[in-house]
Design an enzyme around this catalytic site. Structure first.
Site: not given
Length: 116
Positions: A9, A11-13
């Protein structure tokens, strides 16, 4: 052709860190946003099998959808969990990284180096 696929994903760090490590490795890879290109049940099962993980091993228990579905109180088969994960991708821990016949949950992101 890329021999490494990272299911992530954007947007996942942790996913961004793993993608960066793959870029730095110089090895070709394919990044799949599994929110846009959803897992099929068979693909998710295959990835988990390669990683030696069960659906419970990659279940995100802190997500709202986990609580909304009442999963804390239910006993479900692996196939039932896979079906829910396909329908609700927020239930899947990430990133999942595949290289050939091996796969892993790259948490922490540095674990991705074990596949390189």
């Amino acid at each position: 052709m890329a021999d490494i696929t990272i299911y992530q994903k954007p947007t996942c760090t942790t996913c961004r860190q793993a993608v960066q490590l793959l870029k730095e490795s110089g090895k070709p890879f394919e990044a799949v946003n599994y929110y846009e290109q959803a897992f099929t049940a068979s693909t998710l099962k295959a990835v988990l099998k390669k990683a030696g993980l069960s659906p419970k091993d990659v279940l995100r228990t802190k997500e709202d959808i986990y609580k909304e579905l009442g999963l804390t109180k239910k006993t479900m088969s692996d196939d039932e969990l896979i079906a829910l994960m396909v329908k609700h991708p927020d239930l899947i821990q990430r990133p999942l990284v595949v290289k050939g016949d091996r796969a892993m949950l790259a948490r922490p992101a540095e674990d991705v180096k074990k596949l390189l």
